[in-house]
Write a protein that holds these residues in place. Structure first.
Motif, short mmCIF file in Angstrom:
data_model
loop_
_atom_site.label_atom_id
_atom_site.label_comp_id
_atom_site.label_asym_id
_atom_site.label_seq_id
_atom_site.Cartn_x
_atom_site.Cartn_y
_atom_site.Cartn_z
N TRP A 80 0.83 -1.21 0.00
CA TRP A 80 0.00 0.00 0.00
C TRP A 80 0.86 1.26 0.00
CZ3 TRP A 80 -3.82 -2.08 4.19
CH2 TRP A 80 -4.81 -2.85 3.56
N ILE A 81 2.03 1.19 0.59
CA ILE A 81 2.95 2.33 0.58
C ILE A 81 3.64 2.45 -0.78
CG2 ILE A 81 5.10 3.24 1.57
CD1 ILE A 81 4.12 2.04 4.29
N VAL A 82 4.03 1.32 -1.36
CA VAL A 82 4.73 1.32 -2.65
C VAL A 82 3.81 1.74 -3.80
CG1 VAL A 82 5.87 -0.22 -4.32
CG2 VAL A 82 6.46 -0.35 -1.89
N THR A 83 2.52 1.41 -3.70
CA THR A 83 1.58 1.68 -4.79
C THR A 83 1.62 3.12 -5.28
OG1 THR A 83 0.12 -0.14 -4.20
CG2 THR A 83 -0.87 1.69 -5.40
N PRO A 84 1.44 4.13 -4.42
CA PRO A 84 1.47 5.50 -4.95
C PRO A 84 2.85 5.94 -5.42
CG PRO A 84 1.09 5.54 -2.58
CD PRO A 84 1.06 4.10 -3.01
N VAL A 85 3.89 5.36 -4.85
CA VAL A 85 5.24 5.69 -5.30
C VAL A 85 5.42 5.30 -6.76
CG1 VAL A 85 7.70 5.16 -4.95
CG2 VAL A 85 6.21 5.51 -2.97
N ILE A 86 4.79 4.20 -7.16
CA ILE A 86 4.87 3.74 -8.55
C ILE A 86 3.77 4.37 -9.40
CG2 ILE A 86 4.59 1.71 -10.04
CD1 ILE A 86 5.96 0.10 -7.82
N GLY A 87 2.54 4.40 -8.88
CA GLY A 87 1.39 4.82 -9.69
C GLY A 87 1.25 6.31 -9.91
N LEU A 88 1.50 7.12 -8.89
CA LEU A 88 1.30 8.57 -9.05
C LEU A 88 2.21 9.21 -10.09
CD1 LEU A 88 0.45 9.91 -5.48
CD2 LEU A 88 -1.04 9.74 -7.47
N PRO A 89 3.49 8.83 -10.18
CA PRO A 89 4.29 9.42 -11.26
C PRO A 89 3.71 9.13 -12.64
CG PRO A 89 5.73 8.42 -9.65
CD PRO A 89 4.32 8.04 -9.27
N GLY A 90 3.15 7.94 -12.82
CA GLY A 90 2.52 7.62 -14.09
C GLY A 90 1.31 8.49 -14.36
N PHE A 91 0.58 8.81 -13.31
CA PHE A 91 -0.60 9.66 -13.44
C PHE A 91 -0.22 11.10 -13.76
CE2 PHE A 91 -4.28 12.01 -11.70
CZ PHE A 91 -5.29 11.38 -12.44
N ILE A 92 0.83 11.57 -13.11
CA ILE A 92 1.25 12.97 -13.25
C ILE A 92 2.05 13.20 -14.53
CG2 ILE A 92 2.68 14.78 -12.22
CD1 ILE A 92 1.89 13.54 -9.46
N LEU A 93 2.99 12.31 -14.83
CA LEU A 93 3.91 12.52 -15.94
C LEU A 93 3.30 12.25 -17.30
CD1 LEU A 93 7.14 10.96 -14.40
CD2 LEU A 93 6.51 13.38 -14.54
N GLY A 94 2.43 11.27 -17.39
CA GLY A 94 1.86 10.92 -18.68
C GLY A 94 2.90 10.27 -19.58
N GLY A 95 2.64 10.27 -20.87
CA GLY A 95 3.59 9.71 -21.82
C GLY A 95 3.46 8.20 -21.94
N MET A 96 4.46 7.60 -22.56
CA MET A 96 4.44 6.17 -22.85
C MET A 96 4.46 5.31 -21.59
SD MET A 96 4.36 5.63 -26.14
CE MET A 96 5.14 4.08 -26.48
N ALA A 97 5.20 5.73 -20.57
CA ALA A 97 5.33 4.92 -19.35
C ALA A 97 4.09 5.02 -18.46
CB ALA A 97 6.56 5.35 -18.56
N SER A 98 3.29 6.04 -18.67
CA SER A 98 2.16 6.30 -17.81
C SER A 98 1.22 5.12 -17.62
CB SER A 98 1.38 7.52 -18.31
OG SER A 98 0.25 7.74 -17.52
N PRO A 99 0.72 4.50 -18.71
CA PRO A 99 -0.20 3.37 -18.51
C PRO A 99 0.44 2.20 -17.78
CG PRO A 99 -0.29 4.13 -20.79
CD PRO A 99 0.84 4.85 -20.12
N LEU A 100 1.70 1.94 -18.07
CA LEU A 100 2.40 0.84 -17.42
C LEU A 100 2.56 1.09 -15.92
CD1 LEU A 100 3.81 -1.87 -17.66
CD2 LEU A 100 5.91 -0.64 -18.18
N LEU A 101 2.97 2.30 -15.54
CA LEU A 101 3.14 2.63 -14.13
C LEU A 101 1.80 2.58 -13.39
CD1 LEU A 101 5.72 5.56 -14.35
CD2 LEU A 101 6.13 3.23 -13.53
#
Length: 192
Positions: free
Chosen positions: A149-170
């Motif tokens: 639960w702690i690791v989830t936002p560390v991985i998921g939020l950058p994908g949400f904020i940054l966008g781009g190709m890595a976004s869906p994967l993160l």
């Protein structure tokens, strides 16, 4: 004799409360398992785009609302399971998750849908981290659950904020980790 009768009645009431609590926690556990599975499938569909053209928007919206309601029930069970051992952080994390869920489900009329999801999702992540720290402190769930639960936002939020190709994967990876932890918590609650 009268004193024994009163003690017997008190004992029966306490047993009923314990049974009702256990049943409620099993329902919360089932909700956690269902939420985890729905989130995995929903994230997979969203990430790959599979079936999106064939599924009506109303169906996707209904699944989203159902998933949020089940997640709230799941975290209610987590909160109740550890309410004595986890302290104030447990309550604060739970209340933030509650508010985030409400915002994400009914926030559309107040904010636009994107703002509602961005703010609600950020609050949900914050509440999740706080309740995860409380869960680590309480020690009633296996440690890997709150760690995910702690690791989830560390991985998921950058994908949400940054966008781009890595976004869906993160985002997908974050959703999977969150879901695995939620299913694990559900199994623990189900067994109580």
């Amino acid at each position: 004799m009268e004193n024994e009768l009163v003690q017997s009645e008190h004992s029966n009431v306490m047993e009923d409360k314990d049974r009702n609590r256990a049943r409620f926690l099993q329902i919360c556990g089932l909700a956690a398992i269902l939420t985890g599975v729905l989130t995995i499938f929903g994230s997979g569909i969203e990430t790959t785009g599979a079936f999106l053209e064939t599924v009506p928007t109303a169906t996707m919206d209904a699944a989203y609302v159902l998933s949020n309601i089940l997640a709230l029930l799941a975290f209610t069970g987590v909160f109740i399971t550890q309410r004595k051992e986890a302290g104030l952080a447990n309550l604060v994390g739970y209340l933030i998750i509650l508010f985030a869920n409400i915002l994400m489900v009914v926030g559309g009329p107040i904010l636009n849908a994107e703002q509602s999801i961005m703010i609600g999702g950020s609050l949900y992540a914050l509440g999740g981290i706080i309740i995860a720290i409380a869960t680590l402190k309480a020690g009633l769930f296996p440690r890997w659950i709150p760690v995910l639960w702690i690791v989830t936002p560390v991985i998921g939020l950058p994908g949400f904020i940054l966008g781009g190709m890595a976004s869906p994967l993160l985002l997908f990876l974050g959703s999977i980790l969150f879901s695995i932890a939620l299913v694990g918590a559900g199994v623990v609650m189900w067994k109580q």
